[in-house]
Design an enzyme around this catalytic site. Structure first.
Site, PDB file in Angstrom:
ATOM      1  N   ASN A 210       0.858  -1.195   0.000  1.00 39.97           N
ATOM      2  CA  ASN A 210       0.000   0.000   0.000  1.00 39.97           C
ATOM      3  C   ASN A 210       0.894   1.244   0.000  1.00 39.97           C
ATOM      4  OD1 ASN A 210       0.572   0.784   2.844  1.00 39.97           O
ATOM      5  ND2 ASN A 210      -0.398  -1.195   3.244  1.00 39.97           N
ATOM      6  N   ASP A 280      -3.740  -6.414   4.813  1.00 36.84           N
ATOM      7  CA  ASP A 280      -4.729  -7.280   5.475  1.00 36.84           C
ATOM      8  C   ASP A 280      -4.778  -8.667   4.845  1.00 36.84           C
ATOM      9  OD1 ASP A 280      -5.800  -5.665   7.519  1.00 36.84           O
ATOM     10  OD2 ASP A 280      -6.837  -4.461   6.020  1.00 36.84           O
ATOM     11  N   LYS A 290       8.805 -16.651 -11.307  1.00 40.02           N
ATOM     12  CA  LYS A 290       8.025 -15.490 -11.757  1.00 40.02           C
ATOM     13  C   LYS A 290       6.798 -15.977 -12.540  1.00 40.02           C
ATOM     14  CE  LYS A 290       8.550 -11.475 -14.697  1.00 40.02           C
ATOM     15  NZ  LYS A 290       9.370 -10.898 -15.754  1.00 40.02           N
ATOM     16  N   PHE A 326      -4.462   3.441  14.750  1.00 39.06           N
ATOM     17  CA  PHE A 326      -4.926   4.393  13.743  1.00 39.06           C
ATOM     18  C   PHE A 326      -6.057   3.719  12.976  1.00 39.06           C
ATOM     19  CE2 PHE A 326      -2.317   8.234  13.108  1.00 39.06           C
ATOM     20  CZ  PHE A 326      -1.346   8.018  14.076  1.00 39.06           C
ATOM     21  N   LYS A 340     -13.471  -0.126  15.434  1.00 34.22           N
ATOM     22  CA  LYS A 340     -12.119  -0.712  15.560  1.00 34.22           C
ATOM     23  C   LYS A 340     -11.583  -0.528  16.975  1.00 34.22           C
ATOM     24  CE  LYS A 340     -10.962  -0.326  10.679  1.00 34.22           C
ATOM     25  NZ  LYS A 340     -10.283   0.386   9.610  1.00 34.22           N
ATOM     26  N   LYS A 344     -10.667  -4.013  18.782  1.00 37.00           N
ATOM     27  CA  LYS A 344      -9.241  -4.311  18.997  1.00 37.00           C
ATOM     28  C   LYS A 344      -8.804  -3.992  20.432  1.00 37.00           C
ATOM     29  CE  LYS A 344      -8.521  -3.340  14.084  1.00 37.00           C
ATOM     30  NZ  LYS A 344      -7.520  -3.755  13.098  1.00 37.00           N
TER      31      LYS A 344
HETATM   32  O1  PMT Z   1       2.867   6.069   6.584  1.00 39.16           O
HETATM   33  P1  PMT Z   1       2.259   7.371   6.102  1.00 39.16           P
HETATM   34  O2  PMT Z   1       2.454   7.574   4.626  1.00 39.16           O
HETATM   35  O3  PMT Z   1       2.697   8.541   6.920  1.00 39.16           O
HETATM   36  O4  PMT Z   1       0.667   7.254   6.269  1.00 39.16           O
HETATM   37  C1  PMT Z   1       0.105   7.244   7.544  1.00 39.16           C
HETATM   38  C2  PMT Z   1      -1.032   6.207   7.649  1.00 39.16           C
HETATM   39  C3  PMT Z   1      -2.180   6.600   6.741  1.00 39.16           C
HETATM   40  C4  PMT Z   1      -0.528   4.814   7.260  1.00 39.16           C
HETATM   41  C5  PMT Z   1      -1.473   6.208   9.169  1.00 39.16           C
HETATM   42  O5  PMT Z   1      -1.935   7.480   9.498  1.00 39.16           O
HETATM   43  C6  PMT Z   1      -2.583   5.185   9.400  1.00 39.16           C
HETATM   44  O6  PMT Z   1      -3.757   5.447   9.244  1.00 39.16           O
HETATM   45  N1  PMT Z   1      -2.194   3.961   9.808  1.00 39.16           N
HETATM   46  C7  PMT Z   1      -3.110   2.813   9.967  1.00 39.16           C
HETATM   47  C8  PMT Z   1      -3.317   2.127   8.655  1.00 39.16           C
HETATM   48  C9  PMT Z   1      -4.250   0.946   8.762  1.00 39.16           C
HETATM   49  O7  PMT Z   1      -3.840  -0.175   8.563  1.00 39.16           O
HETATM   50  O8  PMT Z   1      -5.461   1.257   9.180  1.00 39.16           O
HETATM   51  P2  PMT Z   1      -6.650   0.182   9.416  1.00 39.16           P
HETATM   52  O9  PMT Z   1      -7.845   1.010   9.663  1.00 39.16           O
HETATM   53  O10 PMT Z   1      -6.673  -0.799   8.298  1.00 39.16           O
HETATM   54  O11 PMT Z   1      -6.230  -0.606  10.714  1.00 39.16           O
HETATM   55  C10 PMT Z   1      -6.637  -0.203  12.033  1.00 39.16           C
HETATM   56  C11 PMT Z   1      -5.493  -0.458  13.020  1.00 39.16           C
HETATM   57  O12 PMT Z   1      -5.196  -1.852  13.039  1.00 39.16           O
HETATM   58  C12 PMT Z   1      -4.206   0.265  12.679  1.00 39.16           C
HETATM   59  O13 PMT Z   1      -3.637   0.704  13.880  1.00 39.16           O
HETATM   60  C13 PMT Z   1      -3.346  -0.830  12.026  1.00 39.16           C
HETATM   61  O14 PMT Z   1      -1.953  -0.619  12.278  1.00 39.16           O
HETATM   62  C14 PMT Z   1      -3.828  -2.067  12.733  1.00 39.16           C
HETATM   63  N2  PMT Z   1      -3.773  -3.291  11.923  1.00 39.16           N
HETATM   64  C15 PMT Z   1      -4.391  -3.388  10.723  1.00 39.16           C
HETATM   65  C16 PMT Z   1      -4.350  -4.564  10.023  1.00 39.16           C
HETATM   66  C17 PMT Z   1      -3.640  -5.663  10.542  1.00 39.16           C
HETATM   67  N3  PMT Z   1      -3.575  -6.812   9.882  1.00 39.16           N
HETATM   68  N4  PMT Z   1      -3.039  -5.543  11.734  1.00 39.16           N
HETATM   69  C18 PMT Z   1      -3.082  -4.389  12.434  1.00 39.16           C
HETATM   70  O15 PMT Z   1      -2.509  -4.268  13.511  1.00 39.16           O
END
Ligand code: PMT
Length: 401
Positions: A210, A280, A290, A326, A340, A344
């Protein structure tokens, strides 16, 4: 006045941006700082020392062998006096000298003796800035804790356009204020931050990922380290240097690797911030060779869900630990983020609508709403460094509840 009582040594080197250093000198004084100016011989070709003497209200030092005002060894006296050493403009030459420890005039000698924070505002032609020698010097200075502001992109005095413009005096002043007002309110705390994207391999040459740049998480790690915390940064592949002061840096690639690294470090952390964007989904099978075109214009990949790291950590959270996530959303930001937070078992979530200009992935700013089970607080667009400070303030407050 934000800098009242602070001592700033302003080093001015030989570049056309030296005229802007006059404005900086004046702004530092207006902010309450006492300023002593050291100019290189070349700087004196661009601006007369008298200008700085008038602005600083103190004699300018230009020559190592000039008779000192006092009986103290002057370069050592100024180095000891300074709370901050700001070099503006900083030429490629002064950066190279400091990187190599060369002390052959008053400025470079005083700089080498200084133990206070040093802030450099580079200004030079784009080719000089991009030269691998300058970039190596900048990286080596950063690794030793020298802070940089700029250079900015724009029109240069030589007629070129690109990186190399000295930052505006207001921005240099803001950087100086930030350094001089640094709080040490996280001393003794262990902070674990994850940052950046993950990569899920499809075959030996391709992956799913991503747009995360790591900027948000690195800003949090940097701010926590500046505030005295013992910081561990676990990062996916990004193009950023580990911030100065971060004690432990762990590099990972896939979500599974990030998961394992976070599990290993989690129990030793007081505050955990999950700003990474872990993929995810991951391919069920990673092809050994390949993948060739199939001949039917299509390729089907079968993906499975990766572990949810935040949920796993939330499930094993211990009393006293603060877990901050986040939420990267494209719709129903607050509702989705609240869900979330609960699912979580987070203490706080920073929701960012990644569709908004100036927010989310790969930009220097962000627009976040902090949500806890008791309330929410929407912040305006801010630099990611400011978001980081605000997030840490809230995390500290949650610890004290
Ligand atoms: O890195 P930058 O370019 O500065 O961009 C910042 C950002 C957009 C990446 C950051 O601000 C942000 O939003 N990070 C969280 C991205 C994310 O995966 O969001 P989510 O809504 O899908 O996940 C919710 C939370 O679960 C997040 O804290 C994530 O780290 C966590 N997560 C998600 C998926 C996963 N498999 N395991 C996790 O721990």
């Amino acid at each position: 006045m934000s800098l009242t009582g602070k001592h700033v040594v302003l080093g001015v080197t030989g570049g056309i941006a030296a005229y802007k250093a006059c404005d900086l000198c004046s702004r530092l004084r207006k902010a309450g700082a006492e300023v002593r100016v050291i100019m290189t011989k070349n700087a004196c070709q661009f601006v007369a020392p008298l200008t700085f003497e008038t602005l600083a209200n103190y004699p300018v030092v230009c020559d190592t062998f000039a008779r000192p005002e006092t009986w103290e060894v002057e370069h050592i006296a100024l180095a000891k006096w300074a709370d901050l050493f700001a070099i503006a403009p900083a030429t490629a030459n002064i950066m190279a000298k400091l990187a190599c420890g060369i002390a052959d005039d008053m400025l470079s000698t005083t700089l080498l003796a200084a133990r206070c924070p040093v802030l450099m505002a580079p200004a030079m032609n784009t080719g000089m800035w991009e030269n691998p020698a300058t970039q190596t010097n900048a990286a080596s200075l950063r690794a030793r804790g020298i802070r940089f502001v700029g250079p900015d992109d724009g029109h240069l005095a030589c007629g070129d356009s690109g990186a190399g413009r000295m930052s505006e005096p207001a921005d240099i002043l803001a950087a100086a204020e930030k350094i001089l007002s640094a709080k040490r309110d996280m001393a003794g705390l262990r902070v674990l931050v994850n940052a950046g994207p993950t990569r899920e391999r499809i075959d030996p040459v391709r992956y799913i990922s991503n747009f995360s740049s790591g900027k948000m998480g690195y800003a949090i790690a940097e701010a926590a380290a500046e505030r005295g915390a013992d910081v561990t940064l676990v990062s996916g592949p990004v193009n950023l240097a580990v911030p100065y002061g971060v004690k432990t840096a762990v590099s990972v690639s896939s979500t599974e690797e990030l998961y394992q690294a976070m599990l290993e470090k989690f129990s030793q952390a007081d505050i955990i911030v999950l700003s990474a964007a872990p993929a995810d989904f991951t391919p069920v099978h990673v092809a050994e060779e390949k993948i060739k075109k199939q001949g039917n214009g299509m390729l089907t990949l079968v993906l499975r869900e990766n572990p949810d790291i935040a949920a796993a950590l939330g499930a094993q959270k211990m009393p006293g630990q603060i877990l901050v996530g986040f939420a990267a959303e494209t719709e129903n930001t607050v509702e989705n983020a609240r869900a979330k937070l609960a699912k979580k078992n987070l203490d706080m979530i920073a929701a960012n609508d990644v569709m908004m200009p100036g927010a989310g992935f790969d930009v220097d700013t962000n627009i976040v709403t902090f949500i806890t089970k008791d309330g929410m607080e929407a912040l305006p667009m801010m630099q990611k460094s400011q978001v980081a400070e605000a997030l840490l303030d809230r995390a500290l407050a949650l610890r004290l509840r």
